[in-house]
Write a protein that holds these residues in place. Structure first.
Motif, PDB file in Angstrom:
ATOM      1  N   GLY A 364      20.271 -29.244 -17.402  1.00  0.00           N
ATOM      2  CA  GLY A 364      20.828 -29.101 -16.031  1.00  0.00           C
ATOM      3  C   GLY A 364      20.528 -30.406 -15.267  1.00  0.00           C
ATOM      4  N   ALA A 365      21.439 -30.280 -14.052  1.00  0.00           N
ATOM      5  CA  ALA A 365      21.151 -31.535 -13.289  1.00  0.00           C
ATOM      6  C   ALA A 365      19.873 -31.899 -13.117  1.00  0.00           C
ATOM      7  N   GLY A 366      19.117 -31.113 -12.679  1.00  0.00           N
ATOM      8  CA  GLY A 366      17.824 -31.327 -12.530  1.00  0.00           C
ATOM      9  C   GLY A 366      16.956 -32.128 -13.483  1.00  0.00           C
ATOM     10  N   GLY A 367      17.204 -31.631 -14.726  1.00  0.00           N
ATOM     11  CA  GLY A 367      16.371 -32.383 -15.833  1.00  0.00           C
ATOM     12  C   GLY A 367      16.857 -33.761 -16.008  1.00  0.00           C
ATOM     13  N   MET A 368      18.167 -33.999 -15.786  1.00  0.00           N
ATOM     14  CA  MET A 368      18.656 -35.406 -15.905  1.00  0.00           C
ATOM     15  C   MET A 368      17.957 -36.359 -14.662  1.00  0.00           C
ATOM     16  N   ALA A 369      17.954 -35.734 -13.548  1.00  0.00           N
ATOM     17  CA  ALA A 369      17.430 -36.343 -12.440  1.00  0.00           C
ATOM     18  C   ALA A 369      15.960 -36.824 -12.868  1.00  0.00           C
ATOM     19  N   GLU A 370      15.206 -35.868 -13.373  1.00  0.00           N
ATOM     20  CA  GLU A 370      13.660 -36.085 -13.926  1.00  0.00           C
ATOM     21  C   GLU A 370      13.506 -37.434 -14.781  1.00  0.00           C
ATOM     22  N   VAL A 371      14.568 -37.439 -15.560  1.00  0.00           N
ATOM     23  CA  VAL A 371      14.803 -38.465 -16.861  1.00  0.00           C
ATOM     24  C   VAL A 371      14.930 -39.891 -15.809  1.00  0.00           C
ATOM     25  N   VAL A 372      15.660 -39.733 -14.870  1.00  0.00           N
ATOM     26  CA  VAL A 372      15.969 -41.035 -14.239  1.00  0.00           C
ATOM     27  C   VAL A 372      14.661 -41.232 -13.350  1.00  0.00           C
ATOM     28  N   ASP A 373      13.942 -40.436 -12.814  1.00  0.00           N
ATOM     29  CA  ASP A 373      12.816 -40.633 -12.116  1.00  0.00           C
ATOM     30  C   ASP A 373      11.614 -41.227 -12.895  1.00  0.00           C
ATOM     31  N   ARG A 374      11.301 -40.733 -14.202  1.00  0.00           N
ATOM     32  CA  ARG A 374      10.272 -41.053 -14.837  1.00  0.00           C
ATOM     33  C   ARG A 374      10.594 -42.343 -15.321  1.00  0.00           C
ATOM     34  N   SER A 375      11.882 -42.844 -15.950  1.00  0.00           N
ATOM     35  CA  SER A 375      12.149 -44.019 -16.475  1.00  0.00           C
ATOM     36  C   SER A 375      11.962 -45.345 -15.519  1.00  0.00           C
ATOM     37  N   CYS A 376      12.265 -44.777 -14.084  1.00  0.00           N
ATOM     38  CA  CYS A 376      12.146 -46.036 -12.926  1.00  0.00           C
ATOM     39  C   CYS A 376      10.659 -45.893 -12.733  1.00  0.00           C
ATOM     40  N   ALA A 377       9.959 -44.821 -12.749  1.00  0.00           N
ATOM     41  CA  ALA A 377       8.348 -44.899 -12.641  1.00  0.00           C
ATOM     42  C   ALA A 377       7.615 -45.605 -13.798  1.00  0.00           C
ATOM     43  N   VAL A 378       8.230 -45.610 -15.076  1.00  0.00           N
ATOM     44  CA  VAL A 378       7.651 -46.629 -15.915  1.00  0.00           C
ATOM     45  C   VAL A 378       7.956 -47.824 -15.560  1.00  0.00           C
ATOM     46  N   ALA A 379       9.140 -48.015 -15.120  1.00  0.00           N
ATOM     47  CA  ALA A 379       9.480 -49.625 -14.977  1.00  0.00           C
ATOM     48  C   ALA A 379       8.638 -50.277 -13.603  1.00  0.00           C
ATOM     49  N   ARG A 380       8.268 -49.035 -12.707  1.00  0.00           N
ATOM     50  CA  ARG A 380       7.488 -49.514 -11.675  1.00  0.00           C
ATOM     51  C   ARG A 380       6.126 -49.980 -12.213  1.00  0.00           C
ATOM     52  N   HIS A 381       5.476 -49.146 -13.204  1.00  0.00           N
ATOM     53  CA  HIS A 381       4.195 -49.545 -13.927  1.00  0.00           C
ATOM     54  C   HIS A 381       4.476 -50.827 -14.475  1.00  0.00           C
ATOM     55  N   ILE A 382       5.351 -51.386 -15.246  1.00  0.00           N
ATOM     56  CA  ILE A 382       5.528 -52.503 -15.807  1.00  0.00           C
ATOM     57  C   ILE A 382       5.506 -53.601 -14.767  1.00  0.00           C
ATOM     58  N   GLU A 383       6.237 -53.620 -13.604  1.00  0.00           N
ATOM     59  CA  GLU A 383       6.245 -54.280 -12.755  1.00  0.00           C
ATOM     60  C   GLU A 383       4.821 -54.635 -12.190  1.00  0.00           C
ATOM     61  N   ALA A 384       4.206 -53.660 -11.886  1.00  0.00           N
ATOM     62  CA  ALA A 384       2.641 -53.686 -11.279  1.00  0.00           C
ATOM     63  C   ALA A 384       1.877 -54.459 -12.128  1.00  0.00           C
ATOM     64  N   ARG A 385       2.182 -54.400 -13.478  1.00  0.00           N
ATOM     65  CA  ARG A 385       1.061 -54.941 -14.424  1.00  0.00           C
ATOM     66  C   ARG A 385       1.700 -56.546 -14.516  1.00  0.00           C
ATOM     67  N   VAL A 386       3.001 -56.777 -14.474  1.00  0.00           N
ATOM     68  CA  VAL A 386       3.539 -58.171 -14.738  1.00  0.00           C
ATOM     69  C   VAL A 386       2.864 -59.119 -13.487  1.00  0.00           C
ATOM     70  N   LEU A 387       3.111 -58.406 -12.223  1.00  0.00           N
ATOM     71  CA  LEU A 387       2.406 -58.930 -10.940  1.00  0.00           C
ATOM     72  C   LEU A 387       0.900 -59.185 -10.933  1.00  0.00           C
TER      73      LEU A 387
END
Length: 473
Positions: A364-387
């Motif tokens: 479903g479209a909702g499942g695809m949106a969750e993939v996007v949100d989780r991917s971006c959340a992991v990127a934010r985690h990397i950003e926080a550690r880099v900073l």
């Protein structure tokens, strides 16, 4: 054996089930073992130096060769530690759909059969996902490189329909894209016959977005010089750092100047489904054409790109042919026009739509949106550690799912060597790019399996390798 069918169907079924079980096992253990490992020279030579078979071999023996020579050495993008180029991780519904479509073996260039209707449905879903009109035309292609090429051809032939018969000649057509645009856009101008110089490169702002004010000035200057501006190519999700152009502003400039507005949203189109990140793509729904890939964030197996065009008549006018051996009929197998070969250069086309159709129905479209949100959340985690880590340096703003960073006090050669060591360790596989001239470690989180833990393993190993290099200086 009758033709090429097997004499022993029972044995074939057993082998087929074994193959399927092996792929299920592989997917179930996707996070185990190395992300990537180099192909040993002996195996590489075995594949490269194989002579054309004169006599057939038993299929179990062929499969054994696959298992020993091919299966152990993939790109690695199904592994959660793969953070390099923007590759989706694939899913089981998509894999099974590939098997089913191969079994049906339908040519989807056209004619009246179910696969055509499935692809029409998928094109309609794609338009709905990004907010384009339901009567937009479209076609599934190999990827965004082909989709962007189709957009350039369609836009140019809308500007001058005579190109189909006379060729581009000294057309003096020019288009516009940011310095951050994917290389396939310049290649599309090359292949279309305009030359790469016909693509004007517009500077970007501090957020790596095309500057709308400079774009307007460049269009006016080119017209004053006797040139013929015809399209603007915006990017949603740049390949280097994931920036999203201001689509509202660029679309307004294109419309005010009477230009075709195209958006290359190769991976970021799926972000439109996310309530959190969808607003970043406001304005995409007003595009005259849009290119994106289902094999990226939608996780459909390779390959499956998509081109959407608002004006179906202009799209067909750019590609449709009337040939005696392709005559359309009112009824029968030769009916059901228009055909998909009317919207792109391919007449022979596989049933790509089935894996999209099955994937979207299952998740479903909702499942695809969750993939996007989780991917971006992991990127934010990397950003926080880099900073937070003094050894690291963030090189670009994190807009979606891509983090570009480097190691302080290491030069480009050392950073490149560090990434090579990281790849060969099997722990993680980020890629590199250049940000303001500096070589950056580029972590692109696209695989639906990737978690903060995988990101931490990557960062911990980068840190370890960085400390080693700083110590020996």
């Amino acid at each position: 054996m009758a033709g090429l069918d097997p004499a022993d169907w029972t044995s074939l079924r057993a082998l087929g089930h074994r193959m399927l079980d092996d792929m299920f096992d592989r997917a179930e253990r996707a996070g185990e073992g190395p992300v990537w490992q180099p192909m040993p020279q002996a195996a590489r030579s075995d594949v490269r130096n194989a002579q054309l078979p004169r006599q057939g071999a038993a299929l179990p023996d062929v499969y054994d060769r696959f298992q020993s020579l091919v299966a152990p050495y993939p790109t690695g993008n199904t592994h959660p530690g793969f953070m390099g180029w923007v590759h989706g991780g694939g899913t089981m519904p998509g894999m099974l759909a590939e098997m089913l479509s191969a079994g049906l073996n339908m040519n989807c260039g056209g004619r009246d059969h179910a696969a055509v209707e499935v692809e029409r449905t998928v094109i309609g879903w794609a338009a709905e996902m990004v907010g384009m009109p339901s009567n937009s035309s479209g076609v599934l292609v190999t990827g965004s490189s082909m989709a962007n090429f189709i957009a350039v051809i369609t836009a140019s032939r809308k500007a001058d329909p005579a190109f189909r018969s006379r060729g581009v000649g000294a057309a003096s057509l020019v288009g516009y894209a940011a310095a951050t645009a994917h290389g396939c856009v310049a290649r599309a101008f090359d292949l279309a016959g305009f030359g790469t110089d016909a693509l004007r490169i517009v500077p970007t702002d501090a957020q790596h977005r095309m500057r709308a004010d400079v774009l307007a000035e460049m269009i006016d200057a080119d017209r004053a010089a006797g040139l013929r501006p015809f399209m603007v190519v915006a990017t949603a999700g740049t390949v280097d750092c994931g920036a999203v152009d201001d689509l509202q502003a660029l679309g307004s400039v294109a419309r005010d100047h009477g230009l075709w507005f195209h958006v290359d949203a190769a991976f970021a189109a799926l972000a439109r489904l996310s309530p959190t990140y969808g607003p970043l793509l406001d304005g995409i729904e007003k595009a005259d054409s849009l290119a994106f890939d289902f094999h990226k964030w939608a996780q459909v197996p390779y390959d499956c790109g998509c081109i959407l065009v608002r004006d179906a008549e202009a799209h067909a006018a750019a590609f449709a042919q009337s040939l005696d051996y392709l005559t359309r009929a009112e009824r029968g197998l030769a009916g059901n026009a228009p055909w998909f070969c009317d919207f792109g250069p391919d007449l022979s086309r596989g049933f790509r739509a089935l894996k999209v159709w099955m994937t979207l129905q299952h998740f479903g479209a909702g499942g695809m949106a969750e993939v996007v949100d989780r991917s971006c959340a992991v990127a934010r985690h990397i950003e926080a550690r880099v900073l937070a880590e003094p050894v690291f340096e963030l090189l670009a703003p994190v807009t979606l799912n891509i983090v570009c960073f480097s190691v302080r006090d290491l030069d480009d050669t050392q950073v490149a060597s560090l990434i090579e060591d990281l790849h060969e360790s099997g722990i993680a596989a980020p890629s590199t790019t250049r940000i303001a001239g500096r070589l950056a470690i580029r972590a692109a989180i696209v695989n639906h399996r990737t978690t903060d833990r995988d990101a931490d393993r990557m960062l911990d190993e980068v840190l370890r390798l960085a400390v080693l290099r700083r110590t020996v200086r």
